[in-house]
Write an enzyme that holds these catalytic residues in place. Structure first.
Site, mmCIF file in Angstrom:
data_model
loop_
_atom_site.group_PDB
_atom_site.id
_atom_site.type_symbol
_atom_site.label_atom_id
_atom_site.label_comp_id
_atom_site.label_asym_id
_atom_site.label_seq_id
_atom_site.Cartn_x
_atom_site.Cartn_y
_atom_site.Cartn_z
ATOM 1 N N ASN A 14 0.862 -1.182 0.000
ATOM 2 C CA ASN A 14 0.000 0.000 0.000
ATOM 3 C C ASN A 14 0.897 1.229 0.000
ATOM 4 O O ASN A 14 1.487 1.563 1.023
ATOM 5 C CB ASN A 14 -0.906 -0.035 1.241
ATOM 6 C CG ASN A 14 -1.692 1.250 1.422
ATOM 7 O OD1 ASN A 14 -1.776 2.080 0.513
ATOM 8 N ND2 ASN A 14 -2.264 1.416 2.609
ATOM 9 N N HIS A 104 -9.687 1.127 4.622
ATOM 10 C CA HIS A 104 -8.413 1.289 5.332
ATOM 11 C C HIS A 104 -8.632 2.248 6.493
ATOM 12 O O HIS A 104 -9.408 3.198 6.398
ATOM 13 C CB HIS A 104 -7.338 1.825 4.375
ATOM 14 C CG HIS A 104 -5.973 1.849 4.985
ATOM 15 N ND1 HIS A 104 -5.579 2.837 5.860
ATOM 16 C CD2 HIS A 104 -4.922 0.995 4.893
ATOM 17 C CE1 HIS A 104 -4.338 2.584 6.264
ATOM 18 N NE2 HIS A 104 -3.932 1.467 5.693
ATOM 19 N N GLU A 106 -7.062 4.658 7.565
ATOM 20 C CA GLU A 106 -6.873 6.087 7.258
ATOM 21 C C GLU A 106 -8.100 6.657 6.547
ATOM 22 O O GLU A 106 -8.445 7.829 6.736
ATOM 23 C CB GLU A 106 -5.582 6.271 6.444
ATOM 24 C CG GLU A 106 -4.354 6.099 7.337
ATOM 25 C CD GLU A 106 -3.114 5.581 6.643
ATOM 26 O OE1 GLU A 106 -3.023 5.648 5.411
ATOM 27 O OE2 GLU A 106 -2.213 5.086 7.368
ATOM 28 N N GLU A 176 -5.532 -5.078 10.450
ATOM 29 C CA GLU A 176 -4.545 -4.026 10.675
ATOM 30 C C GLU A 176 -4.878 -3.263 11.955
ATOM 31 O O GLU A 176 -5.691 -2.317 11.932
ATOM 32 C CB GLU A 176 -4.547 -3.032 9.509
ATOM 33 C CG GLU A 176 -4.149 -3.616 8.185
ATOM 34 C CD GLU A 176 -3.575 -2.533 7.266
ATOM 35 O OE1 GLU A 176 -2.427 -2.682 6.848
ATOM 36 O OE2 GLU A 176 -4.264 -1.544 7.008
ATOM 37 N N GLY A 182 2.290 2.165 10.891
ATOM 38 C CA GLY A 182 3.293 3.224 10.845
ATOM 39 C C GLY A 182 3.988 3.504 12.163
ATOM 40 O O GLY A 182 4.712 4.492 12.289
ATOM 41 N N SER A 222 3.314 -2.076 10.277
ATOM 42 C CA SER A 222 4.753 -2.125 10.585
ATOM 43 C C SER A 222 5.419 -3.442 10.169
ATOM 44 O O SER A 222 6.332 -3.932 10.841
ATOM 45 C CB SER A 222 4.993 -1.853 12.079
ATOM 46 O OG SER A 222 4.551 -0.544 12.405
HETATM 47 P P1 PGA Z 1 2.772 0.389 7.615
HETATM 48 O O1 PGA Z 1 1.309 0.617 6.976
HETATM 49 O O2 PGA Z 1 3.325 -0.892 7.022
HETATM 50 O O3 PGA Z 1 3.567 1.601 7.172
HETATM 51 O O4 PGA Z 1 2.609 0.293 9.079
HETATM 52 C C1 PGA Z 1 0.429 -0.450 6.780
HETATM 53 C C2 PGA Z 1 -0.885 0.030 6.206
HETATM 54 O O5 PGA Z 1 -1.361 1.107 6.583
HETATM 55 O O6 PGA Z 1 -1.505 -0.658 5.356
#
Ligand code: PGA
Length: 271
Positions: A14, A104, A106, A176, A182, A222
């Site tokens: 992603n 997602h 976000e 997730e 992140g 992560s």
């Molecule tokens: P990350 O993001 O690997 O940077 O933690 C994962 C995601 O948001 O799909």
């Protein structure tokens, strides 16, 4: 090659709002050089670039027969209309997009996407013969209160509402946890396995045993080349959704190799 239940391991990147179309082309070309043939034999690799990159990435993948799938990060739940700034699912399907991230965290937290919108978008993606990658996960507070299973169960049930088992045949769910995205922190491999097993159980209740057995449940948050093998070791964990570490071809290819090695190790354990 696949795991015990015949599900092929999925390694999805992603890219979020990173890489313009020129950077995207370079990254995919480099990825094609770095992805090892034995990794590609064992895992399916997909990238989810920003919308403005999709046409360029589709062209380079097709022209050079690069064995990487094309995904999008979001789409509208409508097929067309007065929705300024949105992208319709048929537009993605025409570009050869196979997977679409839906819900997602976000999109949920920064853009207010709610469970009803997630469900409508899942149906829209399925309507155009693409595969939704439904993202679910608990917050740090929910985890502290012991509500992880309840939270991800509710999100899965809501997301699948209105879709038929036939449509959901190739469903992907990404577990997730919000606090792992992140942050550099991850749940333990046992916790990842437990959450993925919960998701599979709930998919079974909502859509039947056949869908539950076939759908791939992947972990995101992560993920890097060093922790991939441990995170996918559980029998219900069918791959990874990678953010930051998917932006560079070198680290993303290393994650694909680690996932492939985990498939080999799991096959060895079953013998
Ligand atoms: P990350 O993001 O690997 O940077 O933690 C994962 C995601 O948001 O799909």
């Amino acid at each position: 090659m696949a795991n015990a239940d015949g599900r092929r391991m999925l390694v999805a990147g992603n890219w979020k709002m990173h890489h313009d179309h020129l950077q995207a082309i370079r990254t995919v070309q480099e990825l094609s050089l770095r992805l090892a043939a034995d990794a590609l034999a064992r895992v399916e690799v997909v990238v989810h670039p920003p919308f403005t990159d999709l046409r360029s990435v589709q062209t380079v993948i097709e022209d050079r027969a690069i064995p990487v799938g094309l995904g999008a990060q979001h789409c509208s739940s409508e097929d067309s209309g007065a929705y300024t700034g949105e992208i319709a699912p048929p537009m993605l399907a025409r570009l050869g997009v196979r997977y679409v991230l839906v819900g997602h965290s976000e999109r949920r937290t920064l853009f207010g996407q709610d469970d009803a919108q997630v469900a409508a978008t899942v149906r829209a993606v399925l309507r155009h013969q693409m595969v939704p990658v439904v993202c679910v996960g608990e917050s740090e507070g929910e985890r502290a209160e012991g509500r992880t299973d309840e939270r991800i169960g509710d999100q899965v049930v809501a997301a699948l509402g209105g879709a038929t088992p036939e449509q959901l045949g190739e469903l992907v769910v990404a577990y997730e946890p919000l606090w792992a995205i992140g942050s550099g922190a991850t749940p333990s491999p046992d916790d990842v396995q437990a959450a993925c097993a919960t998701v599979r159980h709930v998919v079974g209740q909502a859509a039947g045993a056949a869908v539950a057995g076939a759908c791939r449940i992947i972990y995101g948050g992560s993920v890097n080349a060093d922790n991939t093998a441990d995170l996918v070791a559980g029998p219900d964990v069918d791959g990874v959704l990678v953010g930051g570490a998917s932006l560079q071809a070198e680290s993303f290819a290393a994650i694909a190799s680690a996932a492939a090695a985990a498939v080999v190790a799991a096959t060895g354990r079953r013998r």
